[in-house]
Design a protein around this motif. Structure first.
Motif, PDB file in Angstrom:
ATOM      1  N   THR A 128       0.858  -1.176   0.000  1.00 27.45           N
ATOM      2  CA  THR A 128       0.000   0.000   0.000  1.00 27.45           C
ATOM      3  C   THR A 128       0.894   1.224   0.000  1.00 27.45           C
ATOM      4  O   THR A 128       2.085   1.138   0.281  1.00 27.45           O
ATOM      5  N   GLN A 130       2.294   4.881   1.311  1.00 23.03           N
ATOM      6  CA  GLN A 130       2.581   5.411   2.643  1.00 23.03           C
ATOM      7  C   GLN A 130       1.456   6.304   3.165  1.00 23.03           C
ATOM      8  O   GLN A 130       1.196   6.350   4.360  1.00 23.03           O
ATOM      9  N   VAL A 133      -3.333   5.360   4.997  1.00 22.22           N
ATOM     10  CA  VAL A 133      -3.375   4.907   6.390  1.00 22.22           C
ATOM     11  C   VAL A 133      -4.527   3.923   6.611  1.00 22.22           C
ATOM     12  O   VAL A 133      -4.389   2.954   7.359  1.00 22.22           O
ATOM     13  N   SER A 135      -5.734   1.664   4.604  1.00 20.92           N
ATOM     14  CA  SER A 135      -5.328   0.341   4.154  1.00 20.92           C
ATOM     15  C   SER A 135      -4.301  -0.276   5.108  1.00 20.92           C
ATOM     16  O   SER A 135      -4.341  -1.476   5.390  1.00 20.92           O
ATOM     17  N   GLN A 136      -3.414   0.532   5.622  1.00 18.19           N
ATOM     18  CA  GLN A 136      -2.432   0.046   6.597  1.00 18.19           C
ATOM     19  C   GLN A 136      -3.150  -0.507   7.829  1.00 18.19           C
ATOM     20  O   GLN A 136      -2.775  -1.561   8.364  1.00 18.19           O
ATOM     21  N   LYS A 137      -4.206   0.169   8.261  1.00 20.01           N
ATOM     22  CA  LYS A 137      -4.975  -0.285   9.430  1.00 20.01           C
ATOM     23  C   LYS A 137      -5.710  -1.589   9.129  1.00 20.01           C
ATOM     24  O   LYS A 137      -5.775  -2.484   9.978  1.00 20.01           O
ATOM     25  N   TYR A 146       4.060  -5.273   9.030  1.00 19.36           N
ATOM     26  CA  TYR A 146       4.844  -4.374   8.171  1.00 19.36           C
ATOM     27  C   TYR A 146       6.240  -4.972   8.014  1.00 19.36           C
ATOM     28  O   TYR A 146       6.855  -5.397   8.988  1.00 19.36           O
ATOM     29  N   THR A 149       9.653  -0.442   3.700  1.00 15.61           N
ATOM     30  CA  THR A 149       9.224   0.584   2.748  1.00 15.61           C
ATOM     31  C   THR A 149      10.246   0.616   1.620  1.00 15.61           C
ATOM     32  O   THR A 149      11.456   0.573   1.877  1.00 15.61           O
ATOM     33  N   LEU A 164       4.697   0.642   0.966  1.00 15.78           N
ATOM     34  CA  LEU A 164       4.952  -0.125   2.171  1.00 15.78           C
ATOM     35  C   LEU A 164       4.589  -1.576   1.881  1.00 15.78           C
ATOM     36  O   LEU A 164       3.560  -1.851   1.255  1.00 15.78           O
ATOM     37  N   TYR A 166       3.866  -5.515   3.324  1.00 15.02           N
ATOM     38  CA  TYR A 166       3.348  -6.254   4.476  1.00 15.02           C
ATOM     39  C   TYR A 166       3.337  -7.743   4.156  1.00 15.02           C
ATOM     40  O   TYR A 166       3.335  -8.133   2.984  1.00 15.02           O
TER      41      TYR A 166
END
Length: 173
Positions: A128, A130, A133, A135-137, A146, A149, A164, A166
């Motif tokens: 995703t 940076q 946020v 999508s990171q969650k 994670y 990067t 980033l 994952y």
């Protein structure tokens, strides 16, 4: 809202086409545009037939995210199955009208529950930007870790962004 995932079928072509057309501008803010040809119904149908064939060969799996009425809310996919490395790559997109309702989190959990029966895939990678946020969650809530990067930035729709990376690993049985 109840969320369900259904394997992509050729009979989904028309409703999925309308979903993609309705969300094109929104999706283009986060992923590269698929080009004018993709938004031609005949071309779209041909691409869908190829995806369903790829799915039947066990190379990828494509799901539509739907509500209890059958309305398409988004898509979630595992692609590039690599059985030698026991890995696949995750991708998902939620329609603009449905963001912020936990749909991606629920759909990803459903997908992960389904793949516990998918032999040969034990790791899933995801990327995703940076600045995404949300999508990171979604990834973190579903057990993705994670990893790193990218050193450099990539050009995405005229903007330089960092990606980033994952990973999710199936728990040992």
């Amino acid at each position: 809202m109840e969320v369900r995932i259904h394997k992509l079928q050729e009979s989904d072509a028309e409703s999925l086409f309308h979903f993609e057309v309705a969300n094109r501008v929104y999706f283009n803010k986060m992923v590269p545009d698929r080009g004018e040809d993709y938004y031609n119904l005949e071309t779209f149908n041909n691409k869908l037939v190829h995806l369903v064939a790829e799915q039947s060969l066990g190379l990828s799996t494509f799901y539509l995210i739907k509500d209890e009425k059958g309305t398409i809310l988004g898509r979630i996919n595992l692609v590039d199955f690599n059985y030698a490395n026991q890995c696949a790559e995750l991708g998902y997109r939620i329609g603009e009208d449905y963001i912020g309702n936990g749909i991606a989190t629920k759909a990803l959990k459903l997908l992960l529950d389904k793949i516990t029966n998918l032999e040969g895939i034990h790791r899933i990678t995801a990327r995703t930007t940076q600045d995404n946020v949300a999508s990171q969650k979604v990834l973190a809530k579903n057990g993705f870790t994670y990893v790193y990067t990218d050193q450099g930035e990539v050009l995405l729709n005229g903007n330089l962004v960092s990606l980033l990376h994952y990973i999710w690993k199936r728990e040992s049985r």
